[in-house]
Structures are given as C-alpha cells and as structure tokens.
Design a protein around this motif. Structure first.
Motif, PDB file in Angstrom:
ATOM      1  N   GLY A 262      -6.396 -21.001 -12.600  1.00 33.13           N
ATOM      2  CA  GLY A 262      -5.609 -20.798 -11.393  1.00 33.13           C
ATOM      3  C   GLY A 262      -4.560 -19.712 -11.588  1.00 33.13           C
ATOM      4  N   ALA A 263      -3.948 -19.688 -12.766  1.00 32.60           N
ATOM      5  CA  ALA A 263      -2.871 -18.721 -13.004  1.00 32.60           C
ATOM      6  C   ALA A 263      -3.395 -17.288 -13.042  1.00 32.60           C
ATOM      7  N   LEU A 264      -4.662 -17.128 -13.382  1.00 38.17           N
ATOM      8  CA  LEU A 264      -5.208 -15.767 -13.516  1.00 38.17           C
ATOM      9  C   LEU A 264      -5.078 -14.954 -12.242  1.00 38.17           C
ATOM     10  N   VAL A 265      -5.225 -15.619 -11.093  1.00 44.81           N
ATOM     11  CA  VAL A 265      -5.290 -14.868  -9.834  1.00 44.81           C
ATOM     12  C   VAL A 265      -3.963 -14.839  -9.090  1.00 44.81           C
TER      13      VAL A 265
ATOM     14  N   VAL B 255      -8.297 -24.444 -27.409  1.00 46.99           N
ATOM     15  CA  VAL B 255      -8.120 -23.123 -28.017  1.00 46.99           C
ATOM     16  C   VAL B 255      -8.686 -22.034 -27.107  1.00 46.99           C
ATOM     17  N   LEU B 256      -9.847 -22.309 -26.504  1.00 46.27           N
ATOM     18  CA  LEU B 256     -10.405 -21.333 -25.565  1.00 46.27           C
ATOM     19  C   LEU B 256      -9.432 -21.085 -24.428  1.00 46.27           C
ATOM     20  N   ASN B 257      -8.807 -22.178 -23.950  1.00 40.98           N
ATOM     21  CA  ASN B 257      -7.865 -22.040 -22.847  1.00 40.98           C
ATOM     22  C   ASN B 257      -6.633 -21.249 -23.245  1.00 40.98           C
ATOM     23  N   SER B 258      -6.189 -21.415 -24.487  1.00 37.89           N
ATOM     24  CA  SER B 258      -5.027 -20.634 -24.928  1.00 37.89           C
ATOM     25  C   SER B 258      -5.344 -19.150 -24.865  1.00 37.89           C
ATOM     26  N   ALA B 259      -6.596 -18.799 -25.205  1.00 38.16           N
ATOM     27  CA  ALA B 259      -6.986 -17.394 -25.148  1.00 38.16           C
ATOM     28  C   ALA B 259      -6.951 -16.891 -23.709  1.00 38.16           C
ATOM     29  N   VAL B 260      -7.459 -17.722 -22.779  1.00 36.45           N
ATOM     30  CA  VAL B 260      -7.409 -17.324 -21.369  1.00 36.45           C
ATOM     31  C   VAL B 260      -5.953 -17.172 -20.933  1.00 36.45           C
ATOM     32  N   GLY B 261      -5.115 -18.140 -21.365  1.00 31.87           N
ATOM     33  CA  GLY B 261      -3.709 -18.122 -20.970  1.00 31.87           C
ATOM     34  C   GLY B 261      -3.002 -16.870 -21.432  1.00 31.87           C
ATOM     35  N   ALA B 262      -3.355 -16.388 -22.616  1.00 32.56           N
ATOM     36  CA  ALA B 262      -2.684 -15.195 -23.137  1.00 32.56           C
ATOM     37  C   ALA B 262      -2.817 -14.038 -22.158  1.00 32.56           C
ATOM     38  N   TYR B 263      -3.936 -13.991 -21.435  1.00 28.22           N
ATOM     39  CA  TYR B 263      -4.172 -12.855 -20.543  1.00 28.22           C
ATOM     40  C   TYR B 263      -3.090 -12.742 -19.472  1.00 28.22           C
ATOM     41  N   TYR B 264      -2.815 -13.854 -18.775  1.00 30.31           N
ATOM     42  CA  TYR B 264      -1.889 -13.687 -17.648  1.00 30.31           C
ATOM     43  C   TYR B 264      -0.436 -13.604 -18.085  1.00 30.31           C
ATOM     44  N   TYR B 265      -0.102 -14.193 -19.224  1.00 29.49           N
ATOM     45  CA  TYR B 265       1.275 -13.999 -19.692  1.00 29.49           C
ATOM     46  C   TYR B 265       1.466 -12.543 -20.133  1.00 29.49           C
TER      47      TYR B 265
ATOM     48  N   ILE C 177       5.248 -14.855  -9.153  1.00 28.15           N
ATOM     49  CA  ILE C 177       5.529 -15.308 -10.520  1.00 28.15           C
ATOM     50  C   ILE C 177       5.849 -16.794 -10.580  1.00 28.15           C
ATOM     51  N   LYS C 178       6.426 -17.344  -9.495  1.00 27.14           N
ATOM     52  CA  LYS C 178       6.717 -18.774  -9.517  1.00 27.14           C
ATOM     53  C   LYS C 178       5.431 -19.587  -9.451  1.00 27.14           C
ATOM     54  N   ARG C 179       4.482 -19.109  -8.655  1.00 22.73           N
ATOM     55  CA  ARG C 179       3.188 -19.811  -8.603  1.00 22.73           C
ATOM     56  C   ARG C 179       2.474 -19.697  -9.937  1.00 22.73           C
ATOM     57  N   LEU C 180       2.589 -18.502 -10.544  1.00 30.16           N
ATOM     58  CA  LEU C 180       1.933 -18.296 -11.840  1.00 30.16           C
ATOM     59  C   LEU C 180       2.485 -19.280 -12.867  1.00 30.16           C
ATOM     60  N   LEU C 181       3.825 -19.401 -12.884  1.00 26.21           N
ATOM     61  CA  LEU C 181       4.417 -20.323 -13.849  1.00 26.21           C
ATOM     62  C   LEU C 181       4.089 -21.776 -13.495  1.00 26.21           C
ATOM     63  N   ALA C 182       3.863 -22.042 -12.205  1.00 29.41           N
ATOM     64  CA  ALA C 182       3.465 -23.396 -11.815  1.00 29.41           C
ATOM     65  C   ALA C 182       2.105 -23.731 -12.407  1.00 29.41           C
ATOM     66  N   TYR C 183       1.150 -22.799 -12.268  1.00 32.44           N
ATOM     67  CA  TYR C 183      -0.166 -23.053 -12.860  1.00 32.44           C
ATOM     68  C   TYR C 183      -0.051 -23.146 -14.368  1.00 32.44           C
ATOM     69  N   SER C 184       0.826 -22.308 -14.946  1.00 26.50           N
ATOM     70  CA  SER C 184       0.989 -22.385 -16.397  1.00 26.50           C
ATOM     71  C   SER C 184       1.549 -23.749 -16.794  1.00 26.50           C
ATOM     72  N   SER C 185       2.389 -24.331 -15.944  1.00 21.74           N
ATOM     73  CA  SER C 185       2.935 -25.650 -16.303  1.00 21.74           C
ATOM     74  C   SER C 185       1.849 -26.716 -16.212  1.00 21.74           C
ATOM     75  N   ILE C 186       0.884 -26.533 -15.301  1.00 19.39           N
ATOM     76  CA  ILE C 186      -0.254 -27.467 -15.258  1.00 19.39           C
ATOM     77  C   ILE C 186      -1.025 -27.367 -16.570  1.00 19.39           C
ATOM     78  N   ALA C 187      -1.257 -26.126 -17.002  1.00 25.32           N
ATOM     79  CA  ALA C 187      -2.001 -25.929 -18.249  1.00 25.32           C
ATOM     80  C   ALA C 187      -1.266 -26.561 -19.420  1.00 25.32           C
ATOM     81  N   HIS C 188       0.071 -26.394 -19.435  1.00 24.76           N
ATOM     82  CA  HIS C 188       0.829 -26.949 -20.551  1.00 24.76           C
ATOM     83  C   HIS C 188       0.823 -28.464 -20.539  1.00 24.76           C
TER      84      HIS C 188
END
Lengths: 495, 100
Positions: A302-305, A426-436, A309-320
C-alpha cells in the motif's frame, strides 16, 4: 479492605497524569472566563490567549515529566494493587516509561503546531494527558474488564484529538471514522472478554491462564481469543483490520498522529503480550502467522503507491505492526523482549518522523505531498538529515534502533522455527526500503517545483527531535541495556 | 427456568444485528446505534454467564460497560455534530474527502 498506600503508589503515574490533566482543564476554563471579562480589544485578547496556551502547554509538559519520575517511584513497589486488578512489574514499568516519554515529546512538538494552525488549545493538552493515563493503565492492568476501561479512556481521548482541526473538514471526517471503527472494534474486544469469562469463569488474566493450562480448552475460549484479537488488531492497525488507518492519519493533526501511532499502540501491544503469553491463549501461532504476514504485505504494498507522506507513514505503520506481531508467534522467552524492544524503537523513530512532518506542514498542513519535500536537503539541511535518520531507522539500517528491532524479532521467530514467516518479513523489508528511500531521494536529488517555505525550528520542536534522534541512535548503537532489561522481565514473567 | 444457552443465543443474535447494521446502514447516527446494540448484546451474555458461574462479578461488569458506553455516546455525538457542521450531511457516502 481499604486500599493501602502502596496501592496508590503502584498507580502513581496514572494519578499524576490525571491530576495534571484536570489542572490544565480548570486553568483553561478559568483563564477563558477572565479573558472575556477584562480585555475588550480583540488583539490584546488574542495575545493573552497565546500566552495562556503556552502556560497550559508548559503545565502539561511538567505533568508528563512528573509521570516519568513517578514511574521510578512506582518501580519501587512491585506487586499487585487494588485487589489483583493492577500489577506493577518491570514489564508494566517499561511501558509506563515509554508512554510518558512519548507524551512529553508529543507535547513539545505541539507547541509550535498549535500556534501555526491557530487552534485554541487548552483541552488539547488535557486530552493528551488523559489518554496517556489510559494507556499507562492498560499496560499494568491484569483484569480484562479493567483493560477494557483503560482502552476506552485512551481511545475516547484520541477520537477527540483526531478531530482537533475543527475547521478542516478532513479532520472531523477522520475523527468520525476513527470513532466509528474504533467503537466497533471495542465491541468485538468486549464480546471476546465476555466469552472468555464464560469459558473460564474469570476475567483475571493469570486465572484464565491457569484454567487454560490445566485442562481441556473449551471451544468458547478459542472464540474469545479470536474476538479479542480482532478488537486489539483494529487498535494496532494490523491487516485485515487496518482500513481506517490511512484515512485517519491523513486527516488528524500531525502531532496527534505521532502520538496515536506510537503510545496507544505500545499499550495495546502490551495488553496483547499479556493475553497471548500470560493467559496462554489457545490457537495463538496460526492466528498471529496469518495476521502478521498480511499486515506486512498489505502495509508495504500500500505504501508503494502513496503520494501523501502522512498516508505513506500510515501504511508503513501497518507494516511495522506486522513485523512486531512476528515476535508474538515466537517463544515467550525471546519473543517478549523482542516485542518490547521493537515498540520502544518504533516509538522513537515514528514520533520523530511525525514531528518533522508536522513542522514542515505549515499552516493548514499544506505541504504534505512527496513533491513538497523535493529539495528539502538544500533548503533545510538539518531537518532533512533528521528525517533521513528516522527513515533509515524505519527501513532497518544498522546503527539505528530499527535495525536491532527487526533483527531481534526475526531471530526470535527463527528460534521458534517460523522460517516461512521470517522469509515473508525479510522480503517485505526489502520492499519497504524502496518507498522510504524514495522520500530520501526526493529530498536530496530532486529540484523543488515550487517555493515551499521552511520555518526556523523552534526550541520545543528542537528538543523533541533531539530526544527522538538520540533514542533512535542509542537503541541502534547500544541496544544491550534495554534488551537485557526486557529479557529480565520476560524471565520474571514466565515464572 | 429458561436455560442459559437461550440467553447466549439471543445475545449472539443481538451482536450480529449490530454488526449487520454497522455494515449496511448509511446514516452515521444509525451506525452509532448499531454499535450500542452490539454492546448490549455483550451485556446480555455477561449477565447470562454470571448466572451460570454463580459469579456476581459478571453483573458488575455490565455497569462498567454501560458507563463507558454513555461516555462514548457523549463524545461520539459531539464528533458527529462537528462533522455535520462542516459537511451538512450525515450520510457516510457523502463524507468522503478521505479516499478509502
């Protein structure tokens, strides 16, 4: 059977927070009454208003610092209080400290925000303190009904806080969404408690644990655990109960988002730890496996698209929330410390990130899209560097808290033989690195399309940023002490 | 005497009605009422279990739940008024500035 002094000592942080909250409320009302009577000139009234708000904020700050001190007093009185309703142990002290520290940082961030957004503050600070009282209570409650009440204290305060930009339509909309979905979730949690009560005849977490360990597990207990998990899953924004998160985070005031994405979550995770491990919840691993994998995947994809920035961090908080839940499927003796460490380091980096977002947003939170951040590295190197460190920590780069948090969680999961879940993580962490990294790239390598003003960093915000920055790096360089504390808790806990 | 399971089934039905109402109704006030219905379903099962276990605590919990529900109603209605002031509608389909 009157409560003893020690009982009150074990509840000291909550008492301090509540008392200071009430002081702020009363002072606000008193100042308002007098201001109207005396000053006729509106501009004078407004200047006075600002000063009163500053004072109220300062009182609230003192309250949160007093609560931090009170946790140390409380730590001297381990044991049960108020007829086995509240338990003070190193576990609850840890979360009390965390909640009070987050509260202090959020109040520091709010000073500037309130002024820029021209919000009449007063009860804003009181609500933060009341909410913090509820969250603290949640982490030491060992009675499910008390957990419910504490959960509601913290939730009701955050519902109101989310709608604090009353003039902005999206703020009240986010508030109403949060309120409706939050109450919906609470009802599920309560039904779970009722079924658990029916299955075991008790709502005390330790008693439930004894009953469930001793004999055959009644079918009702499975239903109870599932329903409680649905309720708590909503509160921590774990998929598939995450739908409210991006909307609410986008509409709510940024400092409030920083608050509600860390402190209540930490408290709910504490409750979840108690329910999952101390109450010996049946069917734990399967449930957690699915929810953790879903949260990580949905959050990161979700964060990729996202462009806001607040929505992005919201999706990142779901991931975390997903990464954190991985620790819940692990064995208790390393799952509990890993989860505790994760909540602490997540709180530090996320509160810091939202402090930067709220400063940069300016009046009416105008600058919140990714495009607005372009060229920030040149216009405000300090702010950009700070945000970069928080983002690197969210990715999980070494020498930041986020790295060890992820490392401990995944290694705890590996020791419990959850290879599949670790691979997903671990795969997800790699995806996460992209949008941060995308944000960092935009800040440093993209030319700004329009002139976005960056105000000077005021003292309060500077302190807030410094505290979260130091904590993030401290947890990344010297994680030993915090982790050792957390694992001592876990050993004491498992008896 | 009516067996306890009847009460439990009724409470389950009440809760399910609340969930259904929450999901299909479009007016915010009605949605909010559905949540109250869910809470009352829970209350009924608390009382039923209290009778079965001969434990008074279950009945006391109901009071707590009612008090919390009242507090929630006060805050909730205030938030709903705030939404109505800015949007002049209480239909959830029109309260859609934040995309889902």
């Amino acid at each position: 059977m009157l409560p003893q002094t020690a009982d009150y000592m074990r509840l000291l942080p909550e008492i301090v927070l509540t008392v200071f909250g009430m002081i702020v409320m009363v002072m606000d009302a008193a100042a308002e009454g007098r201001g109207e009577g005396r000053s006729r000139g509106r501009s004078i009234g407004r200047i006075k208003d600002r000063r009163i708000e500053k004072i109220l904020g300062a009182v609230a700050l003192v309250g949160s610092l007093a609560a931090i001190t009170a946790t140390f007093v409380q730590a001297q009185y381990p044991g049960f209080a108020f007829w086995n309703m509240v338990q003070v142990d190193s576990f609850s002290v840890f979360f009390h400290f965390l909640v009070a520290a987050v509260t202090a940082v959020v109040i520091l961030t709010s000073f500037e925000y309130m002024e820029v957004q021209q919000i009449r503050a007063g009860e804003y600070y009181a609500l933060i303190l009341f909410g913090a009282a509820g969250m603290s209570l949640m982490s030491s409650a060992v009675e499910l009904v008390l957990v419910f009440i504490a959960l509601e204290i913290s939730s009701i305060s955050t519902y109101v806080l989310a709608g604090f930009r009353r003039r902005a339509a999206i703020s009240s909309e986010s508030s109403v969404k949060y309120f409706l979905l939050g109450s919906f979730a609470t009802a599920f949690f309560l039904y779970g408690v009722a079924l658990m009560f029916g299955a075991t005849g008790s709502t005390n977490i330790a008693t439930i644990g004894d009953v469930l360990r001793s004999g055959q597990i009644p079918l009702l207990a499975y239903a109870g655990v599932a329903l409680m998990f649905v309720g708590l899953g909503f509160k921590v924004a774990a998929a598939p109960f995450h739908i409210w998160t991006p909307d609410v985070y986008e509409g709510a005031p940024s400092p409030v988002v920083g608050f509600m994405s860390t402190a209540p979550k930490a408290a709910v995770f504490a409750v979840l730890l108690r329910i999952m491990f101390e109450a010996h919840a049946p069917g734990r691993i399967g449930l957690i496996w699915v929810v953790a994998a879903l949260s990580m995947t949905i959050g990161n994809l979700g964060a990729l698209v996202q462009d806001n920035i607040k929505r992005l961090l919201a999706y990142s908080s779901i991931a975390h929330a997903g990464y954190l839940l991985v620790a819940y499927a692990a064995l208790p003796d390393n799952g509990i410390p890993a989860a505790m460490f994760y909540t602490a380091s997540y709180a530090a980096m996320n509160v810091g990130a939202f402090a930067v977002v709220s400063h940069f947003g300016s009046a009416g939170e105008r600058y919140v899209t990714l495009g607005d951040y372009s060229g920030l590295g040149r216009r405000s190197p300090l702010l950009a560097a700070t945000l970069t460190i928080f983002l690197l920590s969210l990715i999980g780069i070494p020498i930041t808290g986020g790295f060890f948090a992820k490392f401990y969680v995944f290694s705890a999961a590996l020791q419990a033989n959850l290879v599949g879940l670790v691979i997903v993580g671990v795969l997800n962490s790699a995806v996460g690195a992209y949008y941060y990294l995308r944000i960092i790239v935009v800040m440093y390598m993209r030319e700004p399309q329009q002139e976005v003003p960056v105000a000077r960093i005021p003292v309060g915000l500077g302190f807030a940023l410094a505290i979260s920055l130091v904590t993030t790096i401290y947890l990344g360089v010297l994680p030993g002490r915090v982790l050792e504390y957390a694992s001592r808790t876990a050993t004491a806990w498992m008896r | 005497m009516v067996p306890v399971s009847y009460y439990l089934i009724l409470s389950g039905i009440l809760f399910a009605c609340g969930v259904t109402g929450f999901l299909i109704k479009r007016n915010i006030i009605t949605i909010f009422m559905s949540i109250e219905l869910m809470l009352n379903g829970v209350n009924l099962s608390f009382v039923a279990f209290a009778a079965e276990w001969k434990a008074l605590s279950g009945q006391v919990f109901v009071f707590f739940v009612m008090v919390v529900a009242a507090a929630e109603a006060a805050v909730g209605l205030a938030i709903i008024i705030a939404v109505y002031r800015t949007r002049e509608t209480l239909n959830v389909d029109q309260v859609n500035l934040l995309k889902l």
